[in-house]
Design a protein around this motif. Structure first.
Motif, PDB file in Angstrom:
ATOM      1  N   HIS A 143      17.543  -1.897   3.494  1.00 52.61           N
ATOM      2  CA  HIS A 143      17.696  -2.705   2.287  1.00 52.61           C
ATOM      3  C   HIS A 143      17.321  -1.935   1.028  1.00 52.61           C
ATOM      4  O   HIS A 143      17.281  -2.516  -0.051  1.00 52.61           O
ATOM      5  CB  HIS A 143      16.828  -3.960   2.367  1.00 52.61           C
ATOM      6  N   ARG A 144      17.050  -0.652   1.134  1.00 50.38           N
ATOM      7  CA  ARG A 144      16.589   0.114  -0.028  1.00 50.38           C
ATOM      8  C   ARG A 144      17.725   0.686  -0.851  1.00 50.38           C
ATOM      9  O   ARG A 144      17.506   1.206  -1.922  1.00 50.38           O
ATOM     10  CB  ARG A 144      15.670   1.238   0.438  1.00 50.38           C
ATOM     11  N   GLY A 145      18.927   0.635  -0.366  1.00 48.29           N
ATOM     12  CA  GLY A 145      20.058   1.143  -1.114  1.00 48.29           C
ATOM     13  C   GLY A 145      20.222   2.648  -1.034  1.00 48.29           C
ATOM     14  O   GLY A 145      20.949   3.246  -1.809  1.00 48.29           O
ATOM     15  N   GLU A 146      19.531   3.272  -0.085  1.00 40.24           N
ATOM     16  CA  GLU A 146      19.651   4.707   0.092  1.00 40.24           C
ATOM     17  C   GLU A 146      20.841   5.037   0.981  1.00 40.24           C
ATOM     18  O   GLU A 146      21.284   4.213   1.764  1.00 40.24           O
ATOM     19  CB  GLU A 146      18.363   5.267   0.703  1.00 40.24           C
ATOM     20  N   LYS A 147      21.317   6.256   0.856  1.00 46.90           N
ATOM     21  CA  LYS A 147      22.455   6.674   1.659  1.00 46.90           C
ATOM     22  C   LYS A 147      22.048   6.800   3.121  1.00 46.90           C
ATOM     23  O   LYS A 147      20.949   7.268   3.423  1.00 46.90           O
ATOM     24  CB  LYS A 147      23.003   7.998   1.149  1.00 46.90           C
ATOM     25  N   ASP A 148      22.924   6.390   3.997  1.00 45.53           N
ATOM     26  CA  ASP A 148      22.655   6.450   5.437  1.00 45.53           C
ATOM     27  C   ASP A 148      22.670   7.907   5.900  1.00 45.53           C
ATOM     28  O   ASP A 148      23.596   8.650   5.610  1.00 45.53           O
ATOM     29  CB  ASP A 148      23.699   5.637   6.195  1.00 45.53           C
ATOM     30  N   THR A 149      21.628   8.328   6.633  1.00 52.68           N
ATOM     31  CA  THR A 149      21.512   9.721   7.074  1.00 52.68           C
ATOM     32  C   THR A 149      22.202   9.957   8.404  1.00 52.68           C
ATOM     33  O   THR A 149      22.334  11.087   8.835  1.00 52.68           O
ATOM     34  CB  THR A 149      20.045  10.121   7.197  1.00 52.68           C
ATOM     35  N   ARG A 150      22.609   8.883   9.053  1.00 52.59           N
ATOM     36  CA  ARG A 150      23.274   9.047  10.351  1.00 52.59           C
ATOM     37  C   ARG A 150      24.669   9.595  10.161  1.00 52.59           C
ATOM     38  O   ARG A 150      25.324   9.322   9.162  1.00 52.59           O
ATOM     39  CB  ARG A 150      23.355   7.707  11.091  1.00 52.59           C
ATOM     40  N   MET A 190       5.929 -10.272  -4.472  1.00 49.29           N
ATOM     41  CA  MET A 190       5.159  -9.571  -3.446  1.00 49.29           C
ATOM     42  C   MET A 190       5.389  -8.058  -3.502  1.00 49.29           C
ATOM     43  O   MET A 190       4.471  -7.278  -3.254  1.00 49.29           O
ATOM     44  CB  MET A 190       5.511 -10.113  -2.058  1.00 49.29           C
ATOM     45  N   ILE A 191       6.595  -7.641  -3.862  1.00 51.16           N
ATOM     46  CA  ILE A 191       6.887  -6.210  -3.998  1.00 51.16           C
ATOM     47  C   ILE A 191       6.076  -5.627  -5.148  1.00 51.16           C
ATOM     48  O   ILE A 191       5.490  -4.533  -5.027  1.00 51.16           O
ATOM     49  CB  ILE A 191       8.399  -5.975  -4.185  1.00 51.16           C
ATOM     50  N   LYS A 192       6.012  -6.336  -6.281  1.00 50.58           N
ATOM     51  CA  LYS A 192       5.230  -5.861  -7.433  1.00 50.58           C
ATOM     52  C   LYS A 192       3.746  -5.769  -7.104  1.00 50.58           C
ATOM     53  O   LYS A 192       3.052  -4.873  -7.582  1.00 50.58           O
ATOM     54  CB  LYS A 192       5.435  -6.781  -8.635  1.00 50.58           C
ATOM     55  N   GLU A 193       3.251  -6.699  -6.301  1.00 48.76           N
ATOM     56  CA  GLU A 193       1.837  -6.692  -5.913  1.00 48.76           C
ATOM     57  C   GLU A 193       1.541  -5.651  -4.841  1.00 48.76           C
ATOM     58  O   GLU A 193       0.386  -5.355  -4.567  1.00 48.76           O
ATOM     59  CB  GLU A 193       1.422  -8.081  -5.412  1.00 48.76           C
ATOM     60  N   GLY A 194       2.580  -5.106  -4.224  1.00 47.48           N
ATOM     61  CA  GLY A 194       2.399  -4.101  -3.184  1.00 47.48           C
ATOM     62  C   GLY A 194       2.134  -4.687  -1.803  1.00 47.48           C
ATOM     63  O   GLY A 194       1.719  -3.975  -0.894  1.00 47.48           O
ATOM     64  N   LYS A 195       2.373  -5.960  -1.629  1.00 43.32           N
ATOM     65  CA  LYS A 195       2.133  -6.617  -0.341  1.00 43.32           C
ATOM     66  C   LYS A 195       3.339  -6.562   0.587  1.00 43.32           C
ATOM     67  O   LYS A 195       3.226  -6.915   1.758  1.00 43.32           O
ATOM     68  CB  LYS A 195       1.746  -8.080  -0.567  1.00 43.32           C
ATOM     69  N   TYR A 196       4.494  -6.136   0.061  1.00 42.44           N
ATOM     70  CA  TYR A 196       5.706  -6.128   0.862  1.00 42.44           C
ATOM     71  C   TYR A 196       6.547  -4.927   0.472  1.00 42.44           C
ATOM     72  O   TYR A 196       6.686  -4.606  -0.710  1.00 42.44           O
ATOM     73  CB  TYR A 196       6.506  -7.424   0.631  1.00 42.44           C
ATOM     74  N   THR A 197       7.098  -4.251   1.468  1.00 42.57           N
ATOM     75  CA  THR A 197       8.044  -3.167   1.203  1.00 42.57           C
ATOM     76  C   THR A 197       9.361  -3.502   1.894  1.00 42.57           C
ATOM     77  O   THR A 197       9.375  -4.057   2.995  1.00 42.57           O
ATOM     78  CB  THR A 197       7.519  -1.814   1.731  1.00 42.57           C
ATOM     79  N   LEU A 198      10.436  -3.135   1.238  1.00 42.54           N
ATOM     80  CA  LEU A 198      11.752  -3.411   1.798  1.00 42.54           C
ATOM     81  C   LEU A 198      11.993  -2.550   3.029  1.00 42.54           C
ATOM     82  O   LEU A 198      11.544  -1.393   3.080  1.00 42.54           O
ATOM     83  CB  LEU A 198      12.833  -3.116   0.767  1.00 42.54           C
ATOM     84  N   PRO A 199      12.698  -3.061   4.027  1.00 44.10           N
ATOM     85  CA  PRO A 199      13.084  -2.235   5.169  1.00 44.10           C
ATOM     86  C   PRO A 199      14.032  -1.125   4.709  1.00 44.10           C
ATOM     87  O   PRO A 199      14.650  -1.209   3.652  1.00 44.10           O
ATOM     88  CB  PRO A 199      13.803  -3.200   6.110  1.00 44.10           C
ATOM     89  N   GLU A 200      14.154  -0.109   5.513  1.00 43.84           N
ATOM     90  CA  GLU A 200      14.977   1.042   5.139  1.00 43.84           C
ATOM     91  C   GLU A 200      16.419   0.654   4.844  1.00 43.84           C
ATOM     92  O   GLU A 200      17.037   1.175   3.927  1.00 43.84           O
ATOM     93  CB  GLU A 200      14.942   2.092   6.248  1.00 43.84           C
TER      94      GLU A 200
END
Length: 106
Positions: free
Chosen positions: A98-105, A86-96
């Motif tokens: 779950h993206r593996g980005e650094k926490d800005t808080r 579903m991610i490859k098809e563009g029908k689903y995006t991961l929540p923030e």
């Protein structure tokens, strides 16, 4: 409960020694799969090996699933494959979170 508990009098417990989940657990709690193992043993008690394998198959399968979690792992694999599709098809995006980005808080 037998009238005269010979195992307790002698300080041995053959039943707990033979069963995996019945051994002494930390904090005195029962093992996670203790109930499934007990059902399997009670089902096969007194039947004989050949007959017990045939008649107690559902109890044995439940016990093995509790011990090894193979069906759960297969189900999780299929769910993750569907998510990736579903991610490859563009029908689903991961929540923030779950993206593996650094926490800005702070």
């Amino acid at each position: 409960m037998p009238f005269w508990d010979l195992q307790r009098q002698l300080g041995i417990d053959v039943d707990r020694w033979l069963l995996r989940q019945s051994t002494t657990q930390p904090y005195g709690a029962a093992g996670a799969c203790h109930a499934f193992e007990r059902e399997w043993v009670e089902c096969g008690h007194g039947l004989g090996q050949t007959r017990a394998r045939r008649e107690c198959q559902p109890e044995y399968e439940d016990f093995m699933e509790c011990m090894h979690r193979t069906k759960l792992a297969q189900r999780m694999k299929k769910i993750l494959e569907q998510r990736d599709k579903m991610i490859k098809e563009g029908k689903y995006t991961l929540p923030e979170y779950h993206r593996g980005e650094k926490d800005t808080r702070p």
